[in-house]
Design an enzyme around this catalytic site. Structure first.
Site, short mmCIF file in Angstrom:
data_model
loop_
_atom_site.label_atom_id
_atom_site.label_comp_id
_atom_site.label_asym_id
_atom_site.label_seq_id
_atom_site.Cartn_x
_atom_site.Cartn_y
_atom_site.Cartn_z
N TYR A 1 -2.60 -8.79 16.27
CA TYR A 1 -1.00 -7.58 17.73
C TYR A 1 -1.08 -8.84 18.58
O TYR A 1 -0.19 -8.96 19.55
CB TYR A 1 -1.45 -6.27 17.55
CG TYR A 1 -2.01 -5.68 16.45
CD1 TYR A 1 -0.71 -5.54 15.60
CD2 TYR A 1 -3.03 -5.29 15.79
CE1 TYR A 1 -1.01 -4.59 14.83
CE2 TYR A 1 -3.04 -5.01 14.90
CZ TYR A 1 -1.76 -4.05 13.69
OH TYR A 1 -2.28 -3.91 12.83
N LYS B 1 -11.69 -7.62 6.67
CA LYS B 1 -11.04 -6.97 7.77
C LYS B 1 -11.51 -5.37 8.02
O LYS B 1 -12.20 -4.56 6.36
CB LYS B 1 -9.94 -5.52 6.73
CG LYS B 1 -8.85 -4.96 7.64
CD LYS B 1 -7.79 -4.29 7.10
CE LYS B 1 -6.95 -3.52 7.86
NZ LYS B 1 -6.06 -2.90 7.09
N ARG C 1 -10.93 7.78 3.72
CA ARG C 1 -10.06 6.44 2.67
C ARG C 1 -11.69 6.19 2.23
O ARG C 1 -11.77 4.95 1.50
CB ARG C 1 -9.76 5.98 3.08
CG ARG C 1 -8.55 6.21 4.13
CD ARG C 1 -7.73 4.74 4.06
NE ARG C 1 -6.59 4.72 5.18
CZ ARG C 1 -5.53 5.67 4.97
NH1 ARG C 1 -5.59 6.74 3.90
NH2 ARG C 1 -5.02 5.94 6.33
N CYS D 1 0.54 -1.19 -0.39
CA CYS D 1 -0.17 -0.03 0.02
C CYS D 1 0.83 1.04 -0.07
O CYS D 1 2.21 1.23 0.19
CB CYS D 1 -0.99 0.01 1.23
SG CYS D 1 -2.62 1.58 0.88
N GLU E 1 -16.66 -7.71 -4.12
CA GLU E 1 -15.16 -7.79 -3.99
C GLU E 1 -13.89 -8.57 -4.11
O GLU E 1 -13.08 -8.76 -4.38
CB GLU E 1 -14.87 -6.69 -2.79
CG GLU E 1 -15.07 -4.81 -2.73
CD GLU E 1 -14.19 -4.06 -3.62
OE1 GLU E 1 -13.44 -5.34 -4.10
OE2 GLU E 1 -14.23 -3.10 -3.95
N LYS F 1 -11.92 -4.30 2.68
CA LYS F 1 -11.90 -3.32 3.32
C LYS F 1 -12.41 -2.66 3.73
O LYS F 1 -13.21 -2.15 2.91
CB LYS F 1 -9.98 -3.51 2.86
CG LYS F 1 -9.10 -2.37 4.30
CD LYS F 1 -7.79 -2.53 3.39
CE LYS F 1 -7.25 -1.54 4.63
NZ LYS F 1 -6.23 -0.86 3.88
N ARG G 1 -3.47 4.13 12.60
CA ARG G 1 -2.94 5.67 11.63
C ARG G 1 -1.69 6.39 12.39
O ARG G 1 -0.91 6.02 11.74
CB ARG G 1 -4.04 5.71 11.10
CG ARG G 1 -4.98 4.79 10.37
CD ARG G 1 -5.63 6.27 9.67
NE ARG G 1 -6.03 5.20 8.67
CZ ARG G 1 -7.82 5.40 7.92
NH1 ARG G 1 -8.20 6.78 8.63
NH2 ARG G 1 -8.07 4.86 7.57
N CYS H 1 -4.14 5.81 0.13
CA CYS H 1 -3.05 5.20 -0.30
C CYS H 1 -2.98 4.92 -1.48
O CYS H 1 -2.55 3.32 -2.30
CB CYS H 1 -4.19 3.50 -0.20
SG CYS H 1 -4.66 3.87 1.77
C1 PBG Z 1 -3.07 0.54 5.30
C2 PBG Z 1 -3.74 -0.40 5.66
C3 PBG Z 1 -4.36 -0.28 7.20
C4 PBG Z 1 -4.31 -1.16 7.96
C5 PBG Z 1 -4.34 -2.06 7.33
N1 PBG Z 1 -3.20 -1.61 6.03
C6 PBG Z 1 -4.63 1.70 7.67
C7 PBG Z 1 -5.89 1.95 6.61
O1 PBG Z 1 -6.00 1.16 5.60
O2 PBG Z 1 -6.18 3.13 7.31
C8 PBG Z 1 -5.26 -1.05 9.80
C9 PBG Z 1 -4.47 -1.97 10.12
C10 PBG Z 1 -4.87 -2.22 12.10
O3 PBG Z 1 -5.47 -1.13 11.80
O4 PBG Z 1 -4.58 -2.52 12.01
N2 PBG Z 1 -3.60 0.48 3.79
#
Ligand code: PBG
Length: 339
Positions: free
Chosen positions: A324, A259, A228, A129, A244, A206, A216, A139
């Site tokens: 995590y 996600k 976004r 990304c 998707e 996503k 972030r 992104c």
């Molecule tokens: C980046 C990305 C994001 C996450 C994973 N890849 C952030 C976003 O899209 O703002 C979020 C992961 C998390 O919150 O743990 N494109």
């Protein structure tokens, strides 16, 4: 009082589900789902420099790490039975095109190479990304006149980043930019560079989510303007997630992802029911932060609530979970085994 003889009624009934809950042994025998360390993926935020281990304030227990500090973490994870990690890079210098994203000397490429040296069998997944690399935090690249994230102009840059990570030794690339056609372009770019064996794990469904807030901060990738929502999915939509996912599979995705996880269990289930490829789910930063905060305050039993939340994701149909909590969970699983 109700006018029935409940004792007589239940005595007449041969069905008593409690029989299978009577002892630990029986409960374990009839258990339908399980969490194993080898199905968990640990995310890391890699920074430039050496000797850096910087606390991420909204994610207690998680750190921005320089490659040398990441190394012992990888060894410890391997020792605990974790077999996969997902890498995000945070470069010192960001620019409008996110060029640090495909820098062979950048944090992610360096980390991939180092992990492959010290722990060759660890599955290294590189997030693809631009948001961690662009100065505006979006992104993709932004059209100067309209301020719109330019889908088609972003695609070749994502392809280039994916190839850079594969060149560095990544086992899997995971595009998360939510640009239309990204899987197709990345697949073609990988194949063209001779990386036909590198799978694509697509962040297919996503959602634009408030639960990415702590990430972030960790990735220093908050958009400097706008949000976004023009590329990530709208949370009320479920059918759209299936579309998707279908598109990504047609474009060549080897693994599809939903996600966040916890607030989208219905989506995980629906996806699982219609696809044959493996399904991944991402328990994101905000989900971690909620559990951690409650646990740190003594409001929740951490181990039990974390295991329950992961089990819900598993039960919904996820084959693998990015979390995590992977390291802690692997430790708990060990403890339980030795008991
Ligand atoms: C980046 C990305 C994001 C996450 C994973 N890849 C952030 C976003 O899209 O703002 C979020 C992961 C998390 O919150 O743990 N494109």
């Amino acid at each position: 009082m109700i006018d029935i003889d409940s004792r007589e009624l239940i005595n007449d009934s041969p069905i008593r589900p409690r029989r299978l809950r009577r002892t630990t042994g029986i409960r374990q025998l009839v258990r339908e789902n399980a969490i194993s360390a080898s199905s968990l993926i640990h995310p890391f935020f890699v920074v430039e420099g050496t000797g850096i281990s910087k606390t991420i304030e909204p994610m207690p227990g998680q750190f921005q790490l320089s490659v040398d500090m990441l190394e012992p973490e990888i060894k410890e994870l391997w020792h605990r039975g974790i077999r996969a990690v997902l890498l995000f890079g945070i470069p010192d210098e960001k620019d409008s095109e996110g060029t640090a994203g495909w820098d062979m000397d950048g944090p992610v490429s360096t980390a991939i190479a180092r992990i492959k040296e010290v722990c060759p069998e660890m599955v290294v997944i590189a997030d693809v990304c631009l948001c961690e690399y662009t100065d505006h935090g979006h992104c993709g690249i932004v059209d100067q006149e309209t301020g719109i994230v330019d889908n088609d102009a972003t695609l070749p840059l994502l392809g280039q980043a994916a190839v850079a990570y594969a060149n560095a030794g990544a086992d899997i690339v995971a595009p998360s930019a939510m640009m239309d056609g990204q899987v197709m372009v990345i697949r073609a770019a990988l194949d063209d560079a001779g990386h036909t064996e590198v799978p694509v794990m697509a962040y297919s469904a996503k959602y634009a989510s408030a639960f990415y807030g702590p990430f972030r901060v960790a990735a220093e990738s908050t958009p400097q303007f706008g949000d976004r929502r023009t590329y990530q999915m709208d949370s009320p939509n479920a059918r759209e997630a299936l579309r998707e996912v279908e598109l990504d599979i047609l474009e060549g995705a080897d693994i599809v992802m939903v996600k966040p996880a916890g607030a989208y269990l219905d989506i995980i289930r629906q996806v699982r029911d219609v696809v044959d490829v493996p399904v991944a789910a991402y328990q994101v930063s905000g989900e971690y932060a909620m559990l951690k905060a409650a646990a740190m305050n003594g409001w929740l039993d951490e181990k039990r609530s974390v295991m329950e939340s992961l089990m819900a994701i598993k039960r919904s149909g996820a084959d693998m979970i990015i979390t995590y909590y992977a390291k802690e969970v692997a430790g708990w699983l060990r403890e339980d085994e030795n008991r």
